[in-house]
Each structure stands twice: as C-alpha cells, then as structure tokens.
Enzyme design. Structure first.
Site, PDB file in Angstrom:
ATOM      1  CB  SER A 199      -0.884   0.011   1.257  1.00 45.43           C
ATOM      2  OG  SER A 199      -1.483   1.280   1.466  1.00 45.43           O
ATOM      3  CE1 TYR A 233      -4.199  -1.734   4.453  1.00 49.21           C
ATOM      4  CE2 TYR A 233      -2.831   0.237   4.296  1.00 49.21           C
ATOM      5  CZ  TYR A 233      -3.573  -0.766   3.691  1.00 49.21           C
ATOM      6  OH  TYR A 233      -3.681  -0.795   2.324  1.00 49.21           O
TER       7      TYR A 233
END
Length: 253
Positions: free
Chosen positions: A142, A165
């Site tokens: 990401s 995350y």
C-alpha cells in the site's frame, strides 16, 4: 498475456482478488482461487459473472494462518507459475483509532496478517525449490507502507488509517525483499504492487479530500491496479525482482 500460466490467488473472495481472478482468466491463465470462505468466494464470482463450471478455475478453501494446511495446499498443487497474495486477515477489533488499540490486538493483527504473508512466501519459495520451475510472486502492499498517513483526509468521518495497517504494509515490503535476496535465483521473483486507496463506497468527505491529494483521479477503481500485477506475473518482467510498483496517481508525491 498470461497464456499457459497457472496462478494461485490468495484472498480471491476480496474486492481485488475476485476482480483479478476474472482478469487472469481473460488473459489466458488458469487460476487456483483460494480463500478462507468458499461461500463468499462463490458469491463474489457469481456477482462478477465468473462461471463456477469454468475448467480453468480450481477453488480452494484455506486458512493462511494454518501452517499445516498451507503447506499441504502447496504439496497438492502442480504447474504453478506464480501467485498473488490479496488476503488481509484481521481480528474483530482491527481498525480502531490509535489510542484505542490494545497491545494484544496490535500483536494479534500483526501475527495474523504479516505472519500469514511470511508463511505464504515461505511456501512459495519451498515450492520453487522443489519444482525448479520459474515462479513469480506478487504481494499487495500500500502507499501507507511507503509514506506516513495523511490523517487530515479522514476529518469529518469515523474513519482512520489503522496503525496495524501501516506496520503490516511497511513490513511486507521489506520482507518481500528479504525473501528475494534469500532465494537469490532469477527464476524466483518476488515483487509488490502498492495501490493508493481503492474505491469501495467510502464517505463523500473522505473521497473529496483524498482526490485533492492526487493529480485528478482520486480513489482508484479496482481495475486500475490490475495492469501492474499482470505485468509482474508475465514474461515481460522476467528480471524484475524485489521491486515495489506504486499505483497512486501522485498521492505519495
């Protein structure tokens, strides 16, 4: 583009995973679609008009945190030329704001997600060593594995960018490079694609704020990510190894 390829897609019932399966089939590949829920997998495939009777698809139920099950899956598979890990396992408390995250939940989510990614990479490498045939592994990271969060885009929404995350996606980038270097064989390639945000009906205020951080696209459509994945799986990327392709329309700049 992928004729005669056989690709394992983990997390195939997810938004990216299912769309990728459909595109892989369109590009001539055979697919092993693996997910923890076959019911969810079949439902997602039906929504995308992917035929359950397609002879080029094998559906596999698998818990990627189960060491014995993952090793057994790779032992039973043959003819694989690549794999894409689209999975994102997490516990029920995942996604809380920073001060609300307990060390127990943080550690469990790191273990569930980055731990299962490690196991998946390990077994891909073991499969390659056993078969001695070229293999391309693509991990999905990401933009938030590359740059710190832009917390201001979450104003006026209940959303945040989970701390787990950030740790998972950043760790995944380095872990992918580690595995590449450890195997040190040009026939075994590990690369990553790091998308910006993918549209999934987020709140309007967030979508507007996010778009201002890009060159005009805003949140990506899931199809915007597929080209980079297909490239890394293909013969066009034979000596691309340990790289992270960022697809974000300038969000990280």
């Amino acid at each position: 583009m992928l004729k005669d390829k056989k690709i394992l897609v983990a997390g195939a019932a997810g938004l990216l995973g299912a769309t990728l399966v459909k595109e892989l089939l369109a590009q001539g590949a055979a697919v092993v679609a693996a997910d923890i829920s076959l019911e969810r997998l079949n439902s997602r495939f039906a929504a995308l008009d992917i035929s359950a009777n397609n002879s080029d698809i094998i559906c596999q139920q698998i818990d990627l945190a189960d060491k014995v099950a993952v090793a057994a899956m790779f032992d039973q598979l043959d003819g694989l030329t690549g794999a894409v890990n689209c999975s994102y396992p997490r516990n029920k408390n995942y996604g809380k704001h920073f001060f609300d995250v307990t060390p127990e939940d943080f550690n469990e989510n790191i273990s569930l997600n980055l731990g299962s990614s490690f196991l998946f990479m390990q077994q891909c490498a073991a499969y390659f060593r056993r078969t001695k045939t070229p293999f391309s592994l693509v991990n999905i990271s990401s933009v938030y594995g590359v740059v710190p969060p832009k917390f201001e885009i979450y104003n006026n929404t209940p959303m945040t960018m989970p701390v787990e995350y950030a740790a998972i996606k950043a760790g995944l980038i380095h872990l992918s490079k580690y595995v590449t270097k450890y195997v040190s064989d040009s026939r075994f390639r590990v690369n990553l694609v790091s998308p910006g945000g993918i549209f999934d009906h987020q709140p309007g205020d967030f979508l507007d704020a996010y778009k201002k951080e890009t060159f005009g696209k805003g949140m990506l459509d899931v199809n915007d990510v597929l080209g980079s994945v297909l490239y890394l799986l293909s013969e066009h990327a034979l000596y691309v190894n340990g790289q992270n392709i960022i697809v974000d329309d300038g969000f990280t700049l």
